[in-house]
Design a protein around this motif. Sequence first.
Motif, PDB file in Angstrom:
ATOM      1  N   LEU A  32     -10.247  25.969  27.975  1.00  0.00           N
ATOM      2  CA  LEU A  32     -10.410  26.063  26.441  1.00  0.00           C
ATOM      3  C   LEU A  32      -9.976  27.628  25.765  1.00  0.00           C
ATOM      4  O   LEU A  32      -9.945  28.075  24.688  1.00  0.00           O
ATOM      5  CB  LEU A  32     -11.640  27.600  27.092  1.00  0.00           C
ATOM      6  N   THR A  33      -8.205  27.354  26.426  1.00  0.00           N
ATOM      7  CA  THR A  33      -7.611  28.475  26.011  1.00  0.00           C
ATOM      8  C   THR A  33      -6.640  27.541  25.177  1.00  0.00           C
ATOM      9  O   THR A  33      -6.448  26.750  25.380  1.00  0.00           O
ATOM     10  CB  THR A  33      -7.003  29.660  26.431  1.00  0.00           C
ATOM     11  N   PRO A  34      -6.338  28.521  24.046  1.00  0.00           N
ATOM     12  CA  PRO A  34      -5.673  27.323  23.019  1.00  0.00           C
ATOM     13  C   PRO A  34      -4.052  27.913  23.563  1.00  0.00           C
ATOM     14  O   PRO A  34      -3.975  28.355  24.178  1.00  0.00           O
ATOM     15  CB  PRO A  34      -5.723  27.997  21.418  1.00  0.00           C
ATOM     16  N   PRO A  35      -3.198  26.717  22.971  1.00  0.00           N
ATOM     17  CA  PRO A  35      -1.843  26.504  23.566  1.00  0.00           C
ATOM     18  C   PRO A  35      -1.015  27.718  23.451  1.00  0.00           C
ATOM     19  O   PRO A  35      -1.481  28.479  21.836  1.00  0.00           O
ATOM     20  CB  PRO A  35      -0.930  25.091  23.098  1.00  0.00           C
ATOM     21  N   ARG A  36      -0.279  28.584  23.340  1.00  0.00           N
ATOM     22  CA  ARG A  36       0.459  29.904  22.968  1.00  0.00           C
ATOM     23  C   ARG A  36       1.751  29.074  22.551  1.00  0.00           C
ATOM     24  O   ARG A  36       3.005  28.150  23.244  1.00  0.00           O
ATOM     25  CB  ARG A  36       1.011  30.281  24.608  1.00  0.00           C
ATOM     26  N   ARG A  37       1.942  29.459  20.906  1.00  0.00           N
ATOM     27  CA  ARG A  37       3.181  28.725  20.202  1.00  0.00           C
ATOM     28  C   ARG A  37       4.804  30.155  20.775  1.00  0.00           C
ATOM     29  O   ARG A  37       4.072  31.160  21.143  1.00  0.00           O
ATOM     30  CB  ARG A  37       3.355  29.033  19.065  1.00  0.00           C
ATOM     31  N   VAL A  38       6.040  29.268  21.287  1.00  0.00           N
ATOM     32  CA  VAL A  38       6.778  29.653  22.349  1.00  0.00           C
ATOM     33  C   VAL A  38       8.034  29.566  21.379  1.00  0.00           C
ATOM     34  O   VAL A  38       8.507  27.982  21.102  1.00  0.00           O
ATOM     35  CB  VAL A  38       7.060  29.709  23.077  1.00  0.00           C
ATOM     36  N   LEU A  39       8.611  30.265  20.191  1.00  0.00           N
ATOM     37  CA  LEU A  39      10.120  29.756  19.300  1.00  0.00           C
ATOM     38  C   LEU A  39      11.458  30.589  20.184  1.00  0.00           C
ATOM     39  O   LEU A  39      12.101  30.850  20.799  1.00  0.00           O
ATOM     40  CB  LEU A  39      10.239  31.072  18.428  1.00  0.00           C
ATOM     41  N   GLY A  69      18.225  34.080  30.072  1.00  0.00           N
ATOM     42  CA  GLY A  69      16.555  34.814  29.895  1.00  0.00           C
ATOM     43  C   GLY A  69      16.727  35.078  28.977  1.00  0.00           C
ATOM     44  O   GLY A  69      16.973  36.036  28.575  1.00  0.00           O
ATOM     45  N   ARG A  70      15.145  34.534  28.031  1.00  0.00           N
ATOM     46  CA  ARG A  70      15.061  35.076  27.337  1.00  0.00           C
ATOM     47  C   ARG A  70      12.910  35.476  27.385  1.00  0.00           C
ATOM     48  O   ARG A  70      12.495  35.443  28.062  1.00  0.00           O
ATOM     49  CB  ARG A  70      14.287  34.479  25.756  1.00  0.00           C
ATOM     50  N   ARG A  71      12.605  37.164  27.518  1.00  0.00           N
ATOM     51  CA  ARG A  71      11.894  38.076  27.587  1.00  0.00           C
ATOM     52  C   ARG A  71      10.936  37.486  26.465  1.00  0.00           C
ATOM     53  O   ARG A  71      10.981  36.998  24.940  1.00  0.00           O
ATOM     54  CB  ARG A  71      12.132  39.584  27.416  1.00  0.00           C
ATOM     55  N   LEU A  72       9.863  37.322  26.779  1.00  0.00           N
ATOM     56  CA  LEU A  72       8.809  36.445  26.175  1.00  0.00           C
ATOM     57  C   LEU A  72       7.856  38.308  25.852  1.00  0.00           C
ATOM     58  O   LEU A  72       7.482  39.062  26.296  1.00  0.00           O
ATOM     59  CB  LEU A  72       7.728  35.349  27.001  1.00  0.00           C
ATOM     60  N   VAL A  73       7.341  37.786  24.713  1.00  0.00           N
ATOM     61  CA  VAL A  73       6.166  38.739  23.949  1.00  0.00           C
ATOM     62  C   VAL A  73       5.049  38.926  24.392  1.00  0.00           C
ATOM     63  O   VAL A  73       5.092  37.192  24.292  1.00  0.00           O
ATOM     64  CB  VAL A  73       6.383  39.598  22.225  1.00  0.00           C
ATOM     65  N   PRO A  74       4.254  39.545  24.598  1.00  0.00           N
ATOM     66  CA  PRO A  74       2.733  38.914  24.247  1.00  0.00           C
ATOM     67  C   PRO A  74       2.079  38.348  23.383  1.00  0.00           C
ATOM     68  O   PRO A  74       2.675  38.518  21.842  1.00  0.00           O
ATOM     69  CB  PRO A  74       1.696  40.577  24.902  1.00  0.00           C
ATOM     70  N   PRO A  75       1.418  37.171  23.282  1.00  0.00           N
ATOM     71  CA  PRO A  75       0.763  37.198  22.013  1.00  0.00           C
ATOM     72  C   PRO A  75      -0.098  38.056  21.638  1.00  0.00           C
ATOM     73  O   PRO A  75      -0.288  38.522  21.708  1.00  0.00           O
ATOM     74  CB  PRO A  75      -0.319  35.730  23.036  1.00  0.00           C
ATOM     75  N   SER A  76       0.380  37.900  19.993  1.00  0.00           N
ATOM     76  CA  SER A  76      -0.899  38.931  19.104  1.00  0.00           C
ATOM     77  C   SER A  76      -2.036  38.176  19.346  1.00  0.00           C
ATOM     78  O   SER A  76      -2.731  36.917  19.395  1.00  0.00           O
ATOM     79  CB  SER A  76       0.259  38.898  18.090  1.00  0.00           C
TER      80      SER A  76
END
Length: 76
Positions: A32-39, A69-76
């Motif tokens: 149900l949840t759309p994929p999260r895009r990460v750059l 390590g690269r920190r992930l920011v929360p999806p907006s």
Amino acid sequence: MLSASSGQVWPQSQERVDTLAVWYTIERGDTLTPPRRVLLPEPLKVHDANATHVWGVWEDELGVNYVVGRRLVPPS
């Protein structure tokens, strides 16, 4: 494609945004949840990810490898 220890699947796309590679995160079993895009920087060879960070190997100009390590920011 990467199967992360967090239980997510991380497929890398052919998309590019400037010098960044586009990855997606998909929760296993979540249809149900759309994929999260990460750059991420293109030279980063991704090895694992958890809820807060992506981990990989970065090779510098002299060929020396570093674990980063690269920190992930929360999806907006």
